[in-house]
Design a protein around this motif. Structure first.
Motif, PDB file in Angstrom:
ATOM      1  N   THR A 323     -13.446  -0.550   7.343  1.00  0.00           N
ATOM      2  CA  THR A 323     -13.547   0.818   6.827  1.00  0.00           C
ATOM      3  C   THR A 323     -12.192   1.386   6.373  1.00  0.00           C
ATOM      4  OG1 THR A 323     -13.332   1.636   9.101  1.00  0.00           O
ATOM      5  CG2 THR A 323     -15.579   1.355   8.230  1.00  0.00           C
ATOM      6  N   ASP A 324     -11.099   0.661   6.612  1.00  0.00           N
ATOM      7  CA  ASP A 324      -9.772   1.155   6.226  1.00  0.00           C
ATOM      8  C   ASP A 324      -9.625   1.161   4.712  1.00  0.00           C
ATOM      9  OD1 ASP A 324      -8.880   1.583   8.799  1.00  0.00           O
ATOM     10  OD2 ASP A 324      -8.017  -0.421   9.022  1.00  0.00           O
ATOM     11  N   THR A 325      -9.029   2.223   4.212  1.00  0.00           N
ATOM     12  CA  THR A 325      -8.761   2.302   2.773  1.00  0.00           C
ATOM     13  C   THR A 325      -7.256   2.233   2.462  1.00  0.00           C
ATOM     14  OG1 THR A 325      -8.782   4.723   2.879  1.00  0.00           O
ATOM     15  CG2 THR A 325     -10.860   3.620   2.317  1.00  0.00           C
ATOM     16  N   VAL A 326      -6.412   2.670   3.396  1.00  0.00           N
ATOM     17  CA  VAL A 326      -4.960   2.609   3.215  1.00  0.00           C
ATOM     18  C   VAL A 326      -4.329   2.151   4.527  1.00  0.00           C
ATOM     19  CG1 VAL A 326      -2.853   3.849   2.621  1.00  0.00           C
ATOM     20  CG2 VAL A 326      -5.023   4.490   1.527  1.00  0.00           C
ATOM     21  N   VAL A 327      -3.451   1.177   4.436  1.00  0.00           N
ATOM     22  CA  VAL A 327      -2.743   0.673   5.617  1.00  0.00           C
ATOM     23  C   VAL A 327      -1.255   0.587   5.278  1.00  0.00           C
ATOM     24  CG1 VAL A 327      -2.449  -1.259   7.216  1.00  0.00           C
ATOM     25  CG2 VAL A 327      -4.740  -0.645   6.400  1.00  0.00           C
ATOM     26  N   ASP A 328      -0.434   1.207   6.108  1.00  0.00           N
ATOM     27  CA  ASP A 328       1.014   1.174   5.884  1.00  0.00           C
ATOM     28  C   ASP A 328       1.619  -0.090   6.479  1.00  0.00           C
ATOM     29  OD1 ASP A 328       1.229   3.641   4.572  1.00  0.00           O
ATOM     30  OD2 ASP A 328       1.220   4.724   6.477  1.00  0.00           O
ATOM     31  N   ILE A 329       2.479  -0.733   5.696  1.00  0.00           N
ATOM     32  CA  ILE A 329       3.249  -1.883   6.157  1.00  0.00           C
ATOM     33  C   ILE A 329       4.698  -1.674   5.710  1.00  0.00           C
ATOM     34  CG2 ILE A 329       1.257  -3.428   6.030  1.00  0.00           C
ATOM     35  CD1 ILE A 329       2.472  -4.621   3.484  1.00  0.00           C
ATOM     36  N   PRO A 330       5.661  -2.451   6.229  1.00  0.00           N
ATOM     37  CA  PRO A 330       7.061  -2.254   5.839  1.00  0.00           C
ATOM     38  C   PRO A 330       7.312  -2.334   4.338  1.00  0.00           C
ATOM     39  CG  PRO A 330       6.958  -3.579   7.816  1.00  0.00           C
ATOM     40  CD  PRO A 330       5.545  -3.407   7.352  1.00  0.00           C
ATOM     41  N   LEU A 331       6.464  -3.057   3.609  1.00  0.00           N
ATOM     42  CA  LEU A 331       6.656  -3.205   2.166  1.00  0.00           C
ATOM     43  C   LEU A 331       6.152  -2.000   1.377  1.00  0.00           C
ATOM     44  CD1 LEU A 331       5.544  -6.932   1.679  1.00  0.00           C
ATOM     45  CD2 LEU A 331       7.862  -6.041   1.929  1.00  0.00           C
ATOM     46  N   ALA A 333       2.390   0.583   1.060  1.00  0.00           N
ATOM     47  CA  ALA A 333       1.043   0.889   1.543  1.00  0.00           C
ATOM     48  C   ALA A 333       0.041  -0.002   0.820  1.00  0.00           C
ATOM     49  CB  ALA A 333       0.707   2.355   1.305  1.00  0.00           C
ATOM     50  N   LEU A 334      -0.844  -0.623   1.585  1.00  0.00           N
ATOM     51  CA  LEU A 334      -1.919  -1.423   1.001  1.00  0.00           C
ATOM     52  C   LEU A 334      -3.158  -0.546   0.838  1.00  0.00           C
ATOM     53  CD1 LEU A 334      -1.803  -4.904   2.786  1.00  0.00           C
ATOM     54  CD2 LEU A 334      -1.084  -4.331   0.478  1.00  0.00           C
ATOM     55  N   HIS A 335      -3.719  -0.548  -0.372  1.00  0.00           N
ATOM     56  CA  HIS A 335      -4.915   0.233  -0.680  1.00  0.00           C
ATOM     57  C   HIS A 335      -6.092  -0.720  -0.871  1.00  0.00           C
ATOM     58  CE1 HIS A 335      -2.916   4.203  -1.540  1.00  0.00           C
ATOM     59  NE2 HIS A 335      -1.881   3.377  -1.485  1.00  0.00           N
ATOM     60  N   PHE A 336      -7.191  -0.425  -0.165  1.00  0.00           N
ATOM     61  CA  PHE A 336      -8.392  -1.265  -0.218  1.00  0.00           C
ATOM     62  C   PHE A 336      -9.528  -0.441  -0.835  1.00  0.00           C
ATOM     63  CE2 PHE A 336      -5.786  -2.771   3.211  1.00  0.00           C
ATOM     64  CZ  PHE A 336      -5.929  -4.151   3.235  1.00  0.00           C
ATOM     65  N   LYS A 337     -10.166  -0.988  -1.877  1.00  0.00           N
ATOM     66  CA  LYS A 337     -11.346  -0.304  -2.420  1.00  0.00           C
ATOM     67  C   LYS A 337     -12.258  -1.295  -3.126  1.00  0.00           C
ATOM     68  CE  LYS A 337      -9.422   1.150  -6.907  1.00  0.00           C
ATOM     69  NZ  LYS A 337      -9.196   2.320  -7.806  1.00  0.00           N
ATOM     70  N   GLU A 338     -13.552  -1.013  -3.031  1.00  0.00           N
ATOM     71  CA  GLU A 338     -14.528  -1.844  -3.730  1.00  0.00           C
ATOM     72  C   GLU A 338     -14.585  -1.417  -5.194  1.00  0.00           C
ATOM     73  OE1 GLU A 338     -18.257  -1.641  -1.721  1.00  0.00           O
ATOM     74  OE2 GLU A 338     -17.443  -2.354   0.200  1.00  0.00           O
ATOM     75  N   PRO A 360     -11.902  -7.772  11.835  1.00  0.00           N
ATOM     76  CA  PRO A 360     -10.769  -7.121  11.173  1.00  0.00           C
ATOM     77  C   PRO A 360      -9.784  -8.136  10.599  1.00  0.00           C
ATOM     78  CG  PRO A 360     -10.434  -7.091  13.541  1.00  0.00           C
ATOM     79  CD  PRO A 360     -11.804  -7.655  13.309  1.00  0.00           C
ATOM     80  N   LEU A 361      -9.225  -7.802   9.439  1.00  0.00           N
ATOM     81  CA  LEU A 361      -8.162  -8.616   8.881  1.00  0.00           C
ATOM     82  C   LEU A 361      -6.873  -8.352   9.664  1.00  0.00           C
ATOM     83  CD1 LEU A 361      -8.789  -7.933   5.065  1.00  0.00           C
ATOM     84  CD2 LEU A 361      -9.753  -9.761   6.500  1.00  0.00           C
ATOM     85  N   VAL A 362      -5.923  -9.243   9.511  1.00  0.00           N
ATOM     86  CA  VAL A 362      -4.653  -9.109  10.215  1.00  0.00           C
ATOM     87  C   VAL A 362      -3.504  -9.243   9.220  1.00  0.00           C
ATOM     88  CG1 VAL A 362      -3.091 -10.084  11.947  1.00  0.00           C
ATOM     89  CG2 VAL A 362      -5.540  -9.943  12.415  1.00  0.00           C
ATOM     90  N   LEU A 363      -2.594  -8.297   9.276  1.00  0.00           N
ATOM     91  CA  LEU A 363      -1.353  -8.387   8.508  1.00  0.00           C
ATOM     92  C   LEU A 363      -0.241  -8.821   9.453  1.00  0.00           C
ATOM     93  CD1 LEU A 363      -1.830  -5.157   6.465  1.00  0.00           C
ATOM     94  CD2 LEU A 363      -1.073  -7.293   5.419  1.00  0.00           C
ATOM     95  N   ILE A 430     -16.769  -6.917  -4.870  1.00  0.00           N
ATOM     96  CA  ILE A 430     -15.368  -7.216  -5.194  1.00  0.00           C
ATOM     97  C   ILE A 430     -14.488  -6.211  -4.476  1.00  0.00           C
ATOM     98  CG2 ILE A 430     -13.643  -7.402  -7.028  1.00  0.00           C
ATOM     99  CD1 ILE A 430     -15.966  -7.991  -8.977  1.00  0.00           C
ATOM    100  N   LEU A 431     -13.518  -6.720  -3.741  1.00  0.00           N
ATOM    101  CA  LEU A 431     -12.559  -5.849  -3.034  1.00  0.00           C
ATOM    102  C   LEU A 431     -11.200  -5.939  -3.725  1.00  0.00           C
ATOM    103  CD1 LEU A 431     -12.103  -3.983  -0.556  1.00  0.00           C
ATOM    104  CD2 LEU A 431     -11.308  -6.021   0.689  1.00  0.00           C
ATOM    105  N   GLU A 432     -10.734  -4.791  -4.200  1.00  0.00           N
ATOM    106  CA  GLU A 432      -9.393  -4.726  -4.785  1.00  0.00           C
ATOM    107  C   GLU A 432      -8.385  -4.336  -3.691  1.00  0.00           C
ATOM    108  OE1 GLU A 432      -8.169  -2.524  -8.715  1.00  0.00           O
ATOM    109  OE2 GLU A 432      -7.675  -1.199  -7.009  1.00  0.00           O
ATOM    110  N   ILE A 433      -7.310  -5.103  -3.617  1.00  0.00           N
ATOM    111  CA  ILE A 433      -6.247  -4.822  -2.652  1.00  0.00           C
ATOM    112  C   ILE A 433      -4.951  -4.659  -3.435  1.00  0.00           C
ATOM    113  CG2 ILE A 433      -5.113  -5.539  -0.515  1.00  0.00           C
ATOM    114  CD1 ILE A 433      -7.399  -7.577  -0.142  1.00  0.00           C
ATOM    115  N   ALA A 434      -4.331  -3.470  -3.316  1.00  0.00           N
ATOM    116  CA  ALA A 434      -3.147  -3.166  -4.125  1.00  0.00           C
ATOM    117  C   ALA A 434      -2.009  -2.688  -3.220  1.00  0.00           C
ATOM    118  CB  ALA A 434      -3.473  -2.110  -5.157  1.00  0.00           C
ATOM    119  N   LEU A 435      -0.828  -3.203  -3.511  1.00  0.00           N
ATOM    120  CA  LEU A 435       0.366  -2.757  -2.798  1.00  0.00           C
ATOM    121  C   LEU A 435       1.062  -1.679  -3.618  1.00  0.00           C
ATOM    122  CD1 LEU A 435       2.502  -3.107  -0.519  1.00  0.00           C
ATOM    123  CD2 LEU A 435       3.645  -4.754  -2.017  1.00  0.00           C
ATOM    124  N   GLN A 436       1.269  -0.535  -2.997  1.00  0.00           N
ATOM    125  CA  GLN A 436       1.950   0.572  -3.677  1.00  0.00           C
ATOM    126  C   GLN A 436       3.148   1.006  -2.842  1.00  0.00           C
ATOM    127  OE1 GLN A 436      -0.800   3.699  -4.642  1.00  0.00           O
ATOM    128  NE2 GLN A 436      -2.226   2.328  -5.704  1.00  0.00           N
TER     129      GLN A 436
END
Length: 436
Positions: A323-331, A333-338, A360-363, A430-436
């Protein structure tokens, strides 16, 4: 001396006027005279006294003396008690280093919390000479020979031009009282040995020792200014890239300098390196070799030396729910959307078949031995080999994050996706995953 001190402050330190000042006072001759001069000149001062608990009842008597002096002058005083021996042992430091660290850390804390503009200490010309001789005896560069700075950030030393003899004369003329530190008599410490055994002989040989020493330091500081100007020019020639985490020095450009070791020392001394022969040798070492300080490291990477802070030793992983749509990582923010269709993919945007994912996925950061199946290929490849092909430096590799489904790598974030999770004609979501 009061008129000389007034002239010195008015001409060299005029910014002390109308500022909140914290005077460091031990109760000894120098700090008592500094307090009296500041008080007489009408400066806005408060006092700060450290009880290091190193001399038993004598330390407590020093504290009582300072409290009484503050009361007599109607000045506010702050007192802090330290277990200096325990601190020195815990930090594997000498008592002198531990006391200095405790003292200045507390002064900085007071200044920040109570909004003092400057911290005044009572270092004088004889202290400056002693410091010069200590550094000289231990081996030092130009910085060690230029002595104690009169202005060092918000620490100011108004008595630096004055000799111990002048300070003592002032105290006697004004009938001031002060405390004598019994430890100053012992010559087991290098500074005291210089003070009692060496410097009196030098002054006997040359009565103008302090005046001539002051001239010499002026010349040395002038020379340092020339060096600093030159280093600015050299930086433009040898630094090819300065990022948030890495500075790249061109090795070929460094080698063209007349004395690369001397320039490397000036360029890198703010980063606490000490093994300068190893730093110089790094220019001809194999890629991947590195030299460490306690805060930074220098890595040989092909034709560059890469400077960065030491990486964190803690490894971390981040969980990603369905259900996550945005996840913060050191690089970032990863955005997840169908999405309904695949658009133009890139290093920063990938498209995967959501049904192939195990949540759950793991980063996580990559580990030696990790493998993946590069998109567009049928076989697998070690990440270490992929990084080598992509010419990633050691620093680059430490910034790599992996998005994983179970034990399988879905995406080397911001680099390349895995073939096993690609979108096909049978994909329903289709799941789009984008790093912003």
């Amino acid at each position: 001396m009061i008129e000389q001190a007034k002239h010195h402050i008015n001409t060299k330190l005029p910014f002390l006027r109308n500022k909140k000042l914290l005077v460091a006072i031990s109760g000894g001759l120098d700090s008592v005279v500094l307090t009296h001069i500041c008080y007489t000149l009408g400066l806005d001062i408060k006092l700060a006294h450290c009880n290091f608990n190193l001399r038993g009842d004598e330390s407590d008597t020093d504290e009582d003396f300072v409290l009484q002096l503050a009361e007599d002058l109607d000045l506010e005083v702050f007192v802090e008690s330290f277990d200096t021996e325990a601190y020195a042992k815990a930090n594997k430091q000498s008592i002198q280093i531990a006391a200095r660290e405790l003292r200045y850390n507390w002064f900085d804390e007071l200044a920040s919390q109570l909004q003092f503009d400057y911290i005044l200490t009572a270092h004088h010309a004889d202290d400056n000479l002693e410091t010069f001789l200590i550094n000289l005896s231990r081996g030092t560069g130009l910085d060690g020979l230029t002595g104690i700075p009169e202005i060092n950030g918000r620490v100011i030393r108004p008595l630096l031009p004055f000799s111990r003899e002048a300070i003592l004369k002032y105290a006697k003329e004004h009938r001031l009282q002060w405390r004598e530190d019994s430890s100053n008599v012992s010559t087991k410490y290098l500074r005291n040995k210089l003070r009692h055994d060496v410097i009196p002989i030098l002054k006997d040989i040359n009565p103008k020792l302090l005046q001539n020493f002051s001239k010499t330091q002026g010349y040395l500081n002038a020379s340092r200014s020339i060096i600093e100007d030159r280093i600015i020019d050299v930086l433009e020639a040898v630094v090819e890239h300065t990022g948030d985490q890495t500075t790249s020095f061109n090795i070929e450009a460094l080698k063209k300098l007349r004395n690369p070791k001397a320039y490397l020392f000036e360029l890198l001394k703010p980063y606490n390196f000490t093994e300068w022969d190893d730093v110089v040798a790094l220019m001809d070492a194999q890629s991947g070799k590195q030299v460490l300080s306690h805060t930074h490291r220098l890595i040989k990477d092909r034709e560059y030396l890469l400077l960065s802070e030491l990486p964190s030793k803690t490894s971390q992983s981040i969980s990603v729910a369905s259900t996550d749509t945005v996840v913060d990582i050191p690089l970032g923010a990863l955005h997840f959307k169908e999405v309904a269709a695949v658009k133009q993919p890139s290093k920063a945007v990938v498209y995967v078949d959501k049904a192939t994912l195990q949540f759950p996925l793991v980063l996580r950061q990559w580990h030696e031995g990790d493998v993946f199946y590069p998109l567009g290929m049928t076989g697998k490849k070690k990440l270490s080999k992929y990084f080598k092909d992509e010419k990633l430096s050691l620093l680059d590799k430490e910034q790599v994050w992996l998005l994983c489904s179970g034990d399988a790598i879905v995406w080397i974030v911001n680099w390349r996706p895995d073939n096993r999770f690609k979108v096909t004609n049978n994909t329903q979501t289709i799941l789009e995953i984008a790093l912003q």
